[in-house]
Each structure stands twice: as structure tokens, then as C-alpha cells.
Design a protein around this motif. Structure first.
Motif, PDB file in Angstrom:
ATOM      1  N   LEU A   1     -17.920  10.427  -0.873  1.00  0.00           N
ATOM      2  CA  LEU A   1     -17.249  10.287  -2.188  1.00  0.00           C
ATOM      3  C   LEU A   1     -15.749  10.439  -1.999  1.00  0.00           C
ATOM      4  CD1 LEU A   1     -17.293  10.639  -5.365  1.00  0.00           C
ATOM      5  CD2 LEU A   1     -17.443  13.194  -5.269  1.00  0.00           C
ATOM      6  N   SER A   2     -14.664   9.892  -2.850  1.00  0.00           N
ATOM      7  CA  SER A   2     -13.308  10.049  -2.758  1.00  0.00           C
ATOM      8  C   SER A   2     -12.979  10.016  -4.143  1.00  0.00           C
ATOM      9  CB  SER A   2     -12.633   9.180  -1.705  1.00  0.00           C
ATOM     10  OG  SER A   2     -12.650   7.991  -1.811  1.00  0.00           O
ATOM     11  N   CYS A   3     -11.658  10.446  -4.650  1.00  0.00           N
ATOM     12  CA  CYS A   3     -11.139  10.076  -5.574  1.00  0.00           C
ATOM     13  C   CYS A   3     -10.375   8.775  -5.447  1.00  0.00           C
ATOM     14  CB  CYS A   3      -9.614  11.000  -5.743  1.00  0.00           C
ATOM     15  SG  CYS A   3     -10.299  12.938  -6.116  1.00  0.00           S
ATOM     16  N   GLY A   4     -10.431   8.006  -6.666  1.00  0.00           N
ATOM     17  CA  GLY A   4      -9.565   6.908  -6.467  1.00  0.00           C
ATOM     18  C   GLY A   4      -7.883   7.014  -6.850  1.00  0.00           C
ATOM     19  N   ASN A   5      -7.856   7.532  -8.260  1.00  0.00           N
ATOM     20  CA  ASN A   5      -6.803   7.836  -8.629  1.00  0.00           C
ATOM     21  C   ASN A   5      -6.969   8.501 -10.186  1.00  0.00           C
ATOM     22  OD1 ASN A   5      -3.857   8.001  -8.837  1.00  0.00           O
ATOM     23  ND2 ASN A   5      -3.574   6.042  -9.273  1.00  0.00           N
ATOM     24  N   TRP A   6      -5.961   9.545 -10.441  1.00  0.00           N
ATOM     25  CA  TRP A   6      -5.742  10.161 -11.595  1.00  0.00           C
ATOM     26  C   TRP A   6      -7.140  11.035 -12.096  1.00  0.00           C
ATOM     27  CZ3 TRP A   6      -4.267   4.661 -12.749  1.00  0.00           C
ATOM     28  CH2 TRP A   6      -3.096   4.423 -12.578  1.00  0.00           C
TER      29      TRP A   6
ATOM     30  N   ALA B   1      -7.142  -0.456  -6.896  1.00  0.00           N
ATOM     31  CA  ALA B   1      -7.765  -1.014  -8.154  1.00  0.00           C
ATOM     32  C   ALA B   1      -7.237  -0.245  -9.218  1.00  0.00           C
ATOM     33  CB  ALA B   1      -9.009  -1.364  -8.245  1.00  0.00           C
ATOM     34  N   SER B   2      -7.057   0.936  -9.251  1.00  0.00           N
ATOM     35  CA  SER B   2      -6.535   1.901 -10.286  1.00  0.00           C
ATOM     36  C   SER B   2      -5.193   1.268 -10.735  1.00  0.00           C
ATOM     37  CB  SER B   2      -6.517   3.357  -9.862  1.00  0.00           C
ATOM     38  OG  SER B   2      -5.388   3.464  -9.212  1.00  0.00           O
ATOM     39  N   PHE B   3      -4.273   1.010  -9.983  1.00  0.00           N
ATOM     40  CA  PHE B   3      -3.047   0.518 -10.422  1.00  0.00           C
ATOM     41  C   PHE B   3      -3.028  -0.782 -11.050  1.00  0.00           C
ATOM     42  CE2 PHE B   3      -2.136   3.339  -6.897  1.00  0.00           C
ATOM     43  CZ  PHE B   3      -1.393   4.027  -7.436  1.00  0.00           C
ATOM     44  N   GLU B   4      -4.142  -1.523 -10.963  1.00  0.00           N
ATOM     45  CA  GLU B   4      -4.251  -2.756 -11.766  1.00  0.00           C
ATOM     46  C   GLU B   4      -5.112  -2.477 -13.023  1.00  0.00           C
ATOM     47  OE1 GLU B   4      -3.280  -5.827 -10.938  1.00  0.00           O
ATOM     48  OE2 GLU B   4      -2.570  -5.447  -8.799  1.00  0.00           O
ATOM     49  N   LEU B   5      -5.941  -1.564 -13.197  1.00  0.00           N
ATOM     50  CA  LEU B   5      -6.991  -1.413 -14.124  1.00  0.00           C
ATOM     51  C   LEU B   5      -6.155  -0.134 -15.203  1.00  0.00           C
ATOM     52  CD1 LEU B   5     -10.197  -0.889 -12.374  1.00  0.00           C
ATOM     53  CD2 LEU B   5      -9.399  -2.889 -13.461  1.00  0.00           C
ATOM     54  N   GLU B   6      -5.481   0.487 -14.636  1.00  0.00           N
ATOM     55  CA  GLU B   6      -4.650   1.467 -15.157  1.00  0.00           C
ATOM     56  C   GLU B   6      -5.516   2.573 -15.931  1.00  0.00           C
ATOM     57  OE1 GLU B   6      -1.769  -0.445 -17.938  1.00  0.00           O
ATOM     58  OE2 GLU B   6      -0.356  -0.690 -16.526  1.00  0.00           O
ATOM     59  N   LYS B   7      -6.595   2.817 -15.051  1.00  0.00           N
ATOM     60  CA  LYS B   7      -7.705   3.910 -15.565  1.00  0.00           C
ATOM     61  C   LYS B   7      -8.169   4.684 -14.287  1.00  0.00           C
ATOM     62  CE  LYS B   7      -8.562   2.303 -19.633  1.00  0.00           C
ATOM     63  NZ  LYS B   7      -8.440   3.090 -20.914  1.00  0.00           N
TER      64      LYS B   7
ATOM     65  N   GLN C   1       0.846  -1.237   0.001  1.00  0.00           N
ATOM     66  CA  GLN C   1      -0.042  -0.009  -0.035  1.00  0.00           C
ATOM     67  C   GLN C   1       0.672   1.292   0.090  1.00  0.00           C
ATOM     68  OE1 GLN C   1      -2.624  -0.382   3.611  1.00  0.00           O
ATOM     69  NE2 GLN C   1      -4.323  -1.318   2.125  1.00  0.00           N
ATOM     70  N   ASP C   2       1.964   1.072   0.679  1.00  0.00           N
ATOM     71  CA  ASP C   2       2.650   2.522   1.082  1.00  0.00           C
ATOM     72  C   ASP C   2       3.472   2.757  -0.344  1.00  0.00           C
ATOM     73  OD1 ASP C   2       2.162   2.863   3.605  1.00  0.00           O
ATOM     74  OD2 ASP C   2       3.753   1.960   4.355  1.00  0.00           O
ATOM     75  N   GLU C   3       3.980   1.728  -1.006  1.00  0.00           N
ATOM     76  CA  GLU C   3       4.351   1.790  -2.415  1.00  0.00           C
ATOM     77  C   GLU C   3       3.660   2.266  -3.430  1.00  0.00           C
ATOM     78  OE1 GLU C   3       6.767  -0.827  -5.971  1.00  0.00           O
ATOM     79  OE2 GLU C   3       6.232  -1.764  -3.927  1.00  0.00           O
ATOM     80  N   TYR C   4       2.415   1.924  -3.480  1.00  0.00           N
ATOM     81  CA  TYR C   4       1.261   2.515  -4.345  1.00  0.00           C
ATOM     82  C   TYR C   4       1.050   3.675  -3.961  1.00  0.00           C
ATOM     83  CZ  TYR C   4       0.216  -1.878  -6.854  1.00  0.00           C
ATOM     84  OH  TYR C   4       0.331  -2.970  -7.772  1.00  0.00           O
ATOM     85  N   ARG C   5       0.831   4.308  -2.808  1.00  0.00           N
ATOM     86  CA  ARG C   5       0.276   5.593  -2.321  1.00  0.00           C
ATOM     87  C   ARG C   5       1.472   6.763  -2.599  1.00  0.00           C
ATOM     88  NH1 ARG C   5       0.155   6.954   4.213  1.00  0.00           N
ATOM     89  NH2 ARG C   5      -0.999   8.956   4.141  1.00  0.00           N
ATOM     90  N   GLU C   6       2.698   6.147  -2.774  1.00  0.00           N
ATOM     91  CA  GLU C   6       3.380   7.261  -3.441  1.00  0.00           C
ATOM     92  C   GLU C   6       3.335   7.787  -4.974  1.00  0.00           C
ATOM     93  OE1 GLU C   6       5.931   9.046  -1.618  1.00  0.00           O
ATOM     94  OE2 GLU C   6       4.869   7.675   0.067  1.00  0.00           O
TER      95      GLU C   6
ATOM     96  N   PRO D   1     -13.710   0.631 -20.473  1.00  0.00           N
ATOM     97  CA  PRO D   1     -14.135   1.784 -19.878  1.00  0.00           C
ATOM     98  C   PRO D   1     -13.078   2.624 -19.726  1.00  0.00           C
ATOM     99  CG  PRO D   1     -14.865  -0.356 -19.072  1.00  0.00           C
ATOM    100  CD  PRO D   1     -14.286  -0.759 -19.950  1.00  0.00           C
ATOM    101  N   ASP D   2     -13.631   4.025 -19.809  1.00  0.00           N
ATOM    102  CA  ASP D   2     -12.665   5.080 -19.547  1.00  0.00           C
ATOM    103  C   ASP D   2     -12.452   5.297 -18.040  1.00  0.00           C
ATOM    104  OD1 ASP D   2     -12.374   5.974 -22.449  1.00  0.00           O
ATOM    105  OD2 ASP D   2     -14.513   6.204 -22.386  1.00  0.00           O
ATOM    106  N   LEU D   3     -13.201   4.909 -17.298  1.00  0.00           N
ATOM    107  CA  LEU D   3     -13.555   5.438 -15.985  1.00  0.00           C
ATOM    108  C   LEU D   3     -14.014   4.483 -15.266  1.00  0.00           C
ATOM    109  CD1 LEU D   3     -13.734   8.810 -14.077  1.00  0.00           C
ATOM    110  CD2 LEU D   3     -15.097   6.904 -13.664  1.00  0.00           C
ATOM    111  N   TYR D   4     -13.529   3.950 -13.889  1.00  0.00           N
ATOM    112  CA  TYR D   4     -14.217   2.930 -13.037  1.00  0.00           C
ATOM    113  C   TYR D   4     -14.540   3.608 -11.887  1.00  0.00           C
ATOM    114  CZ  TYR D   4     -12.564  -0.897 -16.106  1.00  0.00           C
ATOM    115  OH  TYR D   4     -12.330  -1.754 -16.984  1.00  0.00           O
ATOM    116  N   MET D   5     -16.214   3.126 -11.410  1.00  0.00           N
ATOM    117  CA  MET D   5     -16.411   3.805  -9.981  1.00  0.00           C
ATOM    118  C   MET D   5     -17.022   2.565  -9.309  1.00  0.00           C
ATOM    119  SD  MET D   5     -19.175   6.648 -11.519  1.00  0.00           S
ATOM    120  CE  MET D   5     -19.300   7.521 -10.021  1.00  0.00           C
ATOM    121  N   PHE D   6     -16.446   2.622  -7.922  1.00  0.00           N
ATOM    122  CA  PHE D   6     -16.483   1.560  -6.921  1.00  0.00           C
ATOM    123  C   PHE D   6     -17.622   1.975  -5.730  1.00  0.00           C
ATOM    124  CE2 PHE D   6     -12.742   0.851  -9.363  1.00  0.00           C
ATOM    125  CZ  PHE D   6     -12.506  -0.538  -9.293  1.00  0.00           C
ATOM    126  N   ASP D   7     -17.998   0.718  -5.493  1.00  0.00           N
ATOM    127  CA  ASP D   7     -18.962   0.870  -4.254  1.00  0.00           C
ATOM    128  C   ASP D   7     -18.095   0.472  -3.164  1.00  0.00           C
ATOM    129  OD1 ASP D   7     -20.705   0.674  -2.071  1.00  0.00           O
ATOM    130  OD2 ASP D   7     -22.070  -0.777  -3.072  1.00  0.00           O
TER     131      ASP D   7
END
Length: 231
Positions: free
Chosen positions: A182-187, A124-130, A13-18, A102-108
Motif C-alpha cells: 500500500l502507498s499513498c498516491g496523492n492528497w 495519475a492524481s495530477f491528471e485526475l485532480e483527485k 516526474q521530478d516536476e510533479y514530485r515536488e 468519484p471522490d477518490l481513485y484506487m489503482f492496482d
């Protein structure tokens, strides 16, 4: 993954967080397909199962253009703060079934609104690259910080601030309903995530149609599989 120690999980998690970026990597007018992702669990005997449902919608018409699901045994235990490790195997298998992109993913669930900023939407964004957005139905306190209830007006929100940093928002998507979290996932930035979420909310629910449809699909899938062949 299920053989990792909690220290190893935290290190991942810490590696991705950066690498998290709360800035848009896309133009909103270019969004064509958005996907909603949800997972439901059940237990049969001593075995845990899960189903991941993904609903892909045309962003302009809000109509479903593709729906997939994946059912499988869940081997990773529930550990608070590390839910993504339990859910990602199911999500990745469901993604493999998609024929659309999909161009963007929304998670519950949460994204940046997590004590290490690594909720399922972000991880998940790092796996999906979206780009990803997290929309949670309930608030799990971060840093002992309570949320402030937004005024009873469509689109009203209050920011959830932890140690001087905005982690997410309590967002009132409709009048006379509980807020979503609501929160950002990534990008993506928080204002854009708010605008997209509000655009996708219709009168039937406080949830955006993406995660609402995914939530309904997982409910039905769990009911069906849990009542058939021990699953």
C-alpha cells in the motif's frame, strides 16, 4: 508522449514530485464514490493493446454504481519506472466515459512506493485532480530495501522505509494471505489510505473491492477482445 527521451520523462516526474502532498484534502465521512482502476495488456501480431477498466463503488454500500472500459492500441513502450506514461492515455480515455464523479481513485499498482515516488497512482492524481491510493499485489524493491513480513493478523503492517522516509506499507488485509503493498498516491496520508483499504477488503480476496472488481473486469475484457477481430 512516446517521443520523449528518458531524460524528459524523468524531468516530468521530478516536476510533479515536488507537488506531492501526503496530507488529506478531504474528510473521510464525506466520501461518497470511490473508483478502482486497472489495466490489462495483450499483443496481436506486432501490435500491443490495452484495456482500462474503472469500477465506481458507493463507499458506504460497497456496491458498483458504474463500470466503464476503454480499449486501445498502446504505442508507448514498457520502460521500468515510467509505467504511468504507458498507462495514462488509456486511463484518461476511460475516465471520459464516466458519468459519475468519484471522490477518490484506487489503482492496482504503486503510488509513492516508487524509486522517484511517481508510481501510477501518484502520477495519475495530477491528471485526475483527485486523491489517490496505490495497492500493489507484488513488491518491486525500492532503493535495495526489502519489506518486512507483517505478522499473520488482519490489519497488521510493516512500513517500508527508504533513506529514513516511509514510502509505503506491507499490509496484511486478511489472515493467512500474502500482504498487499500500500502507498499513498496523492492528497492523502498513509494512515487514512490504510483505513480506507481495510474497510474495502471483504472475505473473497486480499484486495479491496475497488481494485478487485477492476482486476476481474480487465481479465474478462482482455479475454473477450483478444479473441475477437484480432484484438
Amino acid at each position: 508522449m512516446n517521443n520523449h527521451s528518458e531524460r524528459q520523462l524523468r524531468a516530468i516526474q521530478d516536476e510533479y514530485r515536488e507537488k506531492i502532498s501526503l496530507h488529506n484534502t478531504f474528510e473521510k465521512q464525506q466520501l461518497a464514490l470511490v473508483a478502482g482502476v486497472d489495466i490489462a495488456y495483450w499483443t496481436n501480431g506486432e501490435t500491443d493493446y490495452g484495456v482500462c477498466c474503472i469500477q465506481v463503488l458507493d463507499y458506504q454500500t460497497k456496491k458498483v454504481v458504474e463500470a466503464v472500459e476503454y480499449v486501445g492500441e498502446v504505442t508507448f513502450p514498457y520502460i521500468p519506472g515510467y509505467l504511468a506514461f504507458r498507462e495514462l492515455p488509456l486511463i484518461k480515455e476511460a475516465i471520459k466515459k464516466l458519468t459519475s464523479a468519484p471522490d477518490l481513485y484506487m489503482f492496482d499498482g504503486n503510488g509513492y512506493l516508487h524509486h522517484r515516488n511517481m508510481g501510477i497512482a501518484t502520477h495519475a492524481s495530477f491528471e485526475l485532480e483527485k486523491p489517490t491510493i496505490g495497492v500493489a499485489k507484488t513488491y518491486f524493491k525500492v532503493g535495495n530495501v526489502d519489506f518486512i513480513m507483517p505478522e499473520n493478523k488482519k490489519g497488521a503492517y510493516t512500513d517500508i522505509v527508504v533513506d529514513g522516509t516511509i514510502y509505503g506499507r506491507a499490509l496484511r488485509t486478511r489472515v493467512d494471505v500474502k500482504p498487499v503493498f500500500l502507498s499513498c498516491g496523492n492528497w492523502i496520508d498513509l494512515d487514512t489510505a490504510t483505513e480506507i483499504t481495510m474497510y474495502l477488503v471483504e472475505k473473497e480476496s486480499r484486495l479491496p473491492v475497488t481494485t478487485r472488481y477492476a482486476d476481474l473486469a480487465t481479465y474478462e475484457a482482455r479475454r473477450m477482445y483478444n479473441n475477437s477481430e484480432g484484438k
